[in-house]
Design a protein around this motif. Structure first.
Motif, PDB file in Angstrom:
ATOM      1  N   ARG A 275     -12.971 -11.673  -8.561  1.00 49.90           N
ATOM      2  CA  ARG A 275     -14.036 -12.422  -7.892  1.00 49.90           C
ATOM      3  C   ARG A 275     -13.521 -13.043  -6.615  1.00 49.90           C
ATOM      4  N   VAL A 276     -14.442 -13.392  -5.741  1.00 55.38           N
ATOM      5  CA  VAL A 276     -14.091 -14.160  -4.554  1.00 55.38           C
ATOM      6  C   VAL A 276     -13.409 -15.443  -5.006  1.00 55.38           C
ATOM      7  N   GLY A 277     -12.307 -15.788  -4.336  1.00 48.25           N
ATOM      8  CA  GLY A 277     -11.576 -17.000  -4.696  1.00 48.25           C
ATOM      9  C   GLY A 277     -10.337 -16.720  -5.542  1.00 48.25           C
ATOM     10  N   ASP A 278     -10.285 -15.526  -6.182  1.00 42.78           N
ATOM     11  CA  ASP A 278      -9.100 -15.209  -6.992  1.00 42.78           C
ATOM     12  C   ASP A 278      -7.866 -15.114  -6.107  1.00 42.78           C
ATOM     13  N   ARG A 279      -6.738 -15.551  -6.667  1.00 40.29           N
ATOM     14  CA  ARG A 279      -5.463 -15.440  -5.962  1.00 40.29           C
ATOM     15  C   ARG A 279      -4.749 -14.215  -6.528  1.00 40.29           C
ATOM     16  N   VAL A 280      -4.380 -13.289  -5.638  1.00 34.87           N
ATOM     17  CA  VAL A 280      -3.845 -12.011  -6.122  1.00 34.87           C
ATOM     18  C   VAL A 280      -2.589 -11.584  -5.377  1.00 34.87           C
ATOM     19  N   VAL A 281      -1.742 -10.843  -6.121  1.00 32.73           N
ATOM     20  CA  VAL A 281      -0.648 -10.097  -5.514  1.00 32.73           C
ATOM     21  C   VAL A 281      -1.079  -8.630  -5.537  1.00 32.73           C
ATOM     22  N   VAL A 282      -0.886  -7.937  -4.410  1.00 33.70           N
ATOM     23  CA  VAL A 282      -1.388  -6.569  -4.284  1.00 33.70           C
ATOM     24  C   VAL A 282      -0.226  -5.574  -4.372  1.00 33.70           C
ATOM     25  N   PRO A 283      -0.274  -4.631  -5.327  1.00 35.09           N
ATOM     26  CA  PRO A 283       0.807  -3.631  -5.421  1.00 35.09           C
ATOM     27  C   PRO A 283       0.748  -2.637  -4.264  1.00 35.09           C
ATOM     28  N   PHE A 284       1.941  -2.179  -3.793  1.00 30.06           N
ATOM     29  CA  PHE A 284       1.919  -1.336  -2.586  1.00 30.06           C
ATOM     30  C   PHE A 284       1.336   0.060  -2.775  1.00 30.06           C
ATOM     31  N   PRO A 285       1.479   0.721  -3.958  1.00 30.98           N
ATOM     32  CA  PRO A 285       0.803   2.016  -4.077  1.00 30.98           C
ATOM     33  C   PRO A 285      -0.662   1.779  -4.447  1.00 30.98           C
ATOM     34  N   ILE A 286      -1.563   2.512  -3.833  1.00 35.44           N
ATOM     35  CA  ILE A 286      -2.983   2.379  -4.146  1.00 35.44           C
ATOM     36  C   ILE A 286      -3.288   3.378  -5.265  1.00 35.44           C
ATOM     37  N   ALA A 287      -3.802   2.881  -6.379  1.00 37.24           N
ATOM     38  CA  ALA A 287      -4.011   3.757  -7.536  1.00 37.24           C
ATOM     39  C   ALA A 287      -5.425   3.606  -8.073  1.00 37.24           C
TER      40      ALA A 287
ATOM     41  N   GLY B 241      -0.425   1.671  16.916  1.00 34.91           N
ATOM     42  CA  GLY B 241      -1.531   0.815  16.481  1.00 34.91           C
ATOM     43  C   GLY B 241      -1.683   0.719  14.968  1.00 34.91           C
ATOM     44  N   ASP B 242      -0.935   1.510  14.207  1.00 36.81           N
ATOM     45  CA  ASP B 242      -0.999   1.405  12.743  1.00 36.81           C
ATOM     46  C   ASP B 242      -0.575   0.002  12.309  1.00 36.81           C
ATOM     47  N   VAL B 243      -1.387  -0.637  11.493  1.00 37.45           N
ATOM     48  CA  VAL B 243      -1.019  -1.957  10.965  1.00 37.45           C
ATOM     49  C   VAL B 243       0.022  -1.758   9.864  1.00 37.45           C
ATOM     50  N   MET B 244       1.135  -2.469   9.985  1.00 37.89           N
ATOM     51  CA  MET B 244       2.249  -2.289   9.055  1.00 37.89           C
ATOM     52  C   MET B 244       2.160  -3.252   7.873  1.00 37.89           C
ATOM     53  N   GLY B 245       3.049  -3.020   6.897  1.00 42.63           N
ATOM     54  CA  GLY B 245       3.190  -3.991   5.816  1.00 42.63           C
ATOM     55  C   GLY B 245       2.578  -3.535   4.501  1.00 42.63           C
ATOM     56  N   HIS B 246       3.375  -3.590   3.432  1.00 39.45           N
ATOM     57  CA  HIS B 246       2.846  -3.187   2.119  1.00 39.45           C
ATOM     58  C   HIS B 246       3.222  -4.205   1.039  1.00 39.45           C
ATOM     59  N   GLU B 247       3.779  -5.346   1.447  1.00 39.73           N
ATOM     60  CA  GLU B 247       4.104  -6.392   0.466  1.00 39.73           C
ATOM     61  C   GLU B 247       3.275  -7.611   0.851  1.00 39.73           C
ATOM     62  N   PHE B 248       2.192  -7.875   0.120  1.00 40.22           N
ATOM     63  CA  PHE B 248       1.353  -9.003   0.517  1.00 40.22           C
ATOM     64  C   PHE B 248       0.571  -9.572  -0.654  1.00 40.22           C
TER      65      PHE B 248
ATOM     66  N   LEU C 252       5.296 -13.206  -4.747  1.00 40.09           N
ATOM     67  CA  LEU C 252       5.030 -12.227  -3.678  1.00 40.09           C
ATOM     68  C   LEU C 252       5.722 -10.886  -3.925  1.00 40.09           C
ATOM     69  N   PHE C 253       6.961 -10.945  -4.405  1.00 43.64           N
ATOM     70  CA  PHE C 253       7.741  -9.702  -4.514  1.00 43.64           C
ATOM     71  C   PHE C 253       7.343  -8.837  -5.701  1.00 43.64           C
ATOM     72  N   LEU C 254       6.363  -9.314  -6.502  1.00 39.68           N
ATOM     73  CA  LEU C 254       5.771  -8.447  -7.522  1.00 39.68           C
ATOM     74  C   LEU C 254       5.024  -7.293  -6.865  1.00 39.68           C
ATOM     75  N   SER C 255       4.729  -7.416  -5.559  1.00 38.11           N
ATOM     76  CA  SER C 255       4.010  -6.371  -4.829  1.00 38.11           C
ATOM     77  C   SER C 255       4.847  -5.115  -4.656  1.00 38.11           C
ATOM     78  N   ASP C 256       6.161  -5.233  -4.703  1.00 41.07           N
ATOM     79  CA  ASP C 256       7.021  -4.076  -4.448  1.00 41.07           C
ATOM     80  C   ASP C 256       8.438  -4.262  -4.987  1.00 41.07           C
TER      81      ASP C 256
END
Ligand SMILES: NC(=O)c1ccc[n+]([C@@H]2O[C@H](COP(=O)([O-])OP(=O)(O)OC[C@H]3O[C@@H](n4cnc5c(N)ncnc54)[C@H](O)[C@@H]3O)[C@@H](O)[C@H]2O)c1
Ligand SMILES: [Zn+2]
Ligand SMILES: [Zn+2]
Lengths: 180, 391
Positions: free
Chosen positions: B79-91, B55-62, B167-171
């Motif tokens: 802010r709400v509405g911003d378009r973002v790339v999310v890095p895979f390590p949480i810091a 049941g773990d939700v997968m995926g770290h490139e988004f 997208l691939f800036l995430s990882d």
């Protein structure tokens, strides 16, 4: 039983000391505490969390208080689990951080309370204290105890292995979590 | 919402799960517009990373659009509405590791740090969708994700670049780049990269951008080697030739100056008996990782060279060539990528056209077809190099 643990926090000693000196802050990161209430300049009333042994409460007094450096306290009167603690704050070599060194001593009695406390600490009792200090670091450096989907209730993370799956919480879980 | 979940070894399943909510004040909720499948996900599916749960939700490139922010996120940051790339390590941005830009070693973002410490000696940061050892955070192969420390990690995209370009800036782009950067590349350097998967391809492109004289691509999949060749790199097929001899041939007997392992713990080996040795040991858990590439890179690298490891290892390896490493003055460098360190500079390199991350995308599928995506990516079917999923 004597437990020791240490961590380094990227905040000045005065700030870390001040947070700890307000003993009412301790339950935000110490897993076995439900509540600490200040009752006087150096006295306080501590209530344990249920897994530590239901309805255990005791009075404590600060016996040594050196601002920015050290706090020592011990349980007063006839506590069910007599205990004492020392926390020292020393500047880290980087010039910005503070090393926190803690020693807790528990005088574990026999009977059901003793059993509950022993069970609570488990086979590697120092781990609880390590986790407590990790949360102290989280609170001071980031503002809160960090939550994940697998470990959403912060203080309980280690006890819950295997955890709930890493997927968002349902409304029911969120509602239940809130009143724990 | 719909999300791709781990359903046991060799099994993923798109299921209904609750929508994420804000749990910490510095969280944001992101509506995901693009997400990807990574070689690291294969290690999870193949069962080499412990503490995965059904049941773990997968995926770290988004990446996607911010739809909600916690009270602790300053509006000038997100802010709400911003378009973002999310890095895979949480810091967290505030601890000693973050202060040293070692974001994937953040000291505060892994609620299961005590477990990670047991395995690794010291804990590691939280990572999206990457086992409970790295925190138990739901991942991004989903319609929405909760992003902790949203005021630290996510990179705002303010230009009109397509998802596919950023997208691939995430990882994997930062990861490949870090692999090359750790090599301290000089203009005369020959750089050999093991693995022509997505990470290897970006390590090769980065080595070129950082000024290497020649870049060699080592793999066994002809279509992946051709992709590297089209990008200007020199292919070596390890099933057809002896890699070490070929590397000596290509470098006048010196050996590559810098070697990058972009394969990690599931390497296969051209020589059947060596492959069998590690496969058996791994199967009975005497060894958790198959270090063929690590060994070969160390044996091949010229004296005084650098072996840079970005392929993932999880536990213990056997027959580590310590003698070669020590006696020939090799430097071994490694790490889960400190993505936050590289996002902005690499975005500029994308904008200037120096790097084209889209060149590796071979498949774009709806999220509902994640299972098929995993299958073709894992089994190298249909010339699959990189799968992008659209929720
Ligand atoms: N360090 C990080 O932060 C980070 C980030 C992302 C991915 N990774 C890791 O990078 C590695 C590669 O990821 P990917 O997405 O490119 O995966 P991938 O599985 O698509 O690519 C791996 C490639 O290695 C090849 N290979 C296998 N054995 C080999 C050998 N002996 N010699 C040469 N090539 C060999 C395979 O044929 C395949 O093409 C994985 O271990 C992944 O977990 C690390
Ligand atoms: Zn990845
Ligand atoms: Zn940090």
């Amino acid at each position: 039983m004597e437990l020791t643990a240490t961590t380094t926090i990227r905040k000045p000693a005065s700030e870390v000391y001040a947070f700890w000196r307000d003993l009412e802050n301790l339950p935000t990161f110490m897993a076995h505490l439900e509540e600490v209430r200040t009752t006087g300049d150096r006295t306080s009333r501590w209530v344990a969390d249920a897994p530590f042994g239901k309805d255990i409460a005791w009075d404590a007094e600060i016996v040594d208080d050196t601002p920015g450096e050290k706090i020592r306290w011990r349980s007063a009167g006839d506590a069910d689990v007599p205990n004492a603690g020392t926390v020292r704050f020393t500047p880290a070599p980087d010039g910005v951080s503070t090393e926190v060194h803690i020693v807790l001593v528990y005088d574990i009695p026999g009977g059901t309370i003793g059993k509950a406390v022993a069970k609570y600490f488990g086979e590697e009792p120092h781990q609880q204290l390590d986790d407590d200090l990790r949360r102290l670091k989280q609170v001071l450096e980031t503002g809160e105890v960090v939550r994940s989907d697998g470990a959403p209730w912060g203080k309980r993370a280690r006890k819950e292995f295997p955890q709930r799956p890493a997927q968002p919480l349902s409304d029911a879980e969120l509602a239940k979590g809130a009143d724990r | 919402m719909r999300a791709n979940t781990w359903a046991g070894r060799n099994k993923v399943e798109v299921r209904d799960v609750p929508d994420p909510r804000i749990l910490n004040r510095r969280d944001a909720i992101v509506r995901i517009t693009s997400t990807a499948i990574c070689g690291s996900d294969l290690h999870l599916v193949d069962g080499y990373v412990p503490t995965m749960q059904d049941g773990d939700v997968m995926g770290h490139e988004f990446m996607g659009e911010v739809v909600e922010v916690g009270a602790g996120v300053a509006p000038e940051r997100l802010r709400v509405g911003d378009r973002v790339v999310v890095p895979f390590p949480i810091a967290c941005g505030a601890c000693g590791a973050c202060a040293s830009e070692l974001y994937s070693c953040c000291e505060n973002t892994n609620p299961n740090a005590g477990i990670a410490e047991k395995m690794f000696g010291h804990p590691v940061a939280g990572i999206f969708g990457y086992s409970h050892l790295t925190g138990g955070f739901a991942g991004g192969q989903a319609q929405y994700a909760r992003v902790p420390f949203a005021d630290v990690g996510p990179l705002k995209i303010e230009s009109d670049l397509a998802d596919e370009q950023v997208l691939f800036l995430s990882d994997i782009l930062p990861t490949g780049y870090m692999g090359a950067e750790m090599c301290d590349i000089q203009p005369s350097d020959v750089v050999a990269v093991w693995g022509a998967g997505p990470v290897g391809q970006f390590a090769m492109d980065s080595a070129r951008v950082l000024g290497a004289a020649k870049v060699i691509a080592i793999d066994k999949e002809p279509y992946r080697l051709e992709m590297a060749e089209r990008a200007g790199h020199t292919p070596v097929n390890f099933e057809e030739v002896d890699v070490r001899s070929q590397l000596l041939e290509l470098t006048g007997g010196r050996g590559p100056d810098k070697c990058i392992d972009a394969v990690g713990l599931e390497a296969t080996h051209g020589s059947a008996h060596i492959a069998a040795y590690d496969q058996v040991k791994q199967a009975v858990r005497l060894e958790t990782d198959r270090p063929h590439v690590l060994r070969q890179a160390i044996m091949s690298c010229r004296s005084g060279g650098v072996v840079s490891v970005i392929g993932v290892y999880g536990g213990l390896v056997d027959k580590f060539p310590a003698g070669a490493w020590m006696n020939r003055s090799l430097t071994l460098r490694t790490g889960q990528c400190h993505v936050q360190r590289y996002m902005k500079p690499l975005l500029r390199r994308i904008e200037s056209g120096e790097l084209d991350p889209t060149r590796i995308i071979t498949h774009t599928l709806p999220l509902e077809e994640a299972e098929r995506g995993f299958e073709i990516f894992k089994n190298k079917q249909d010339n699959c190099e990189k799968v992008v999923l659209k929720p």
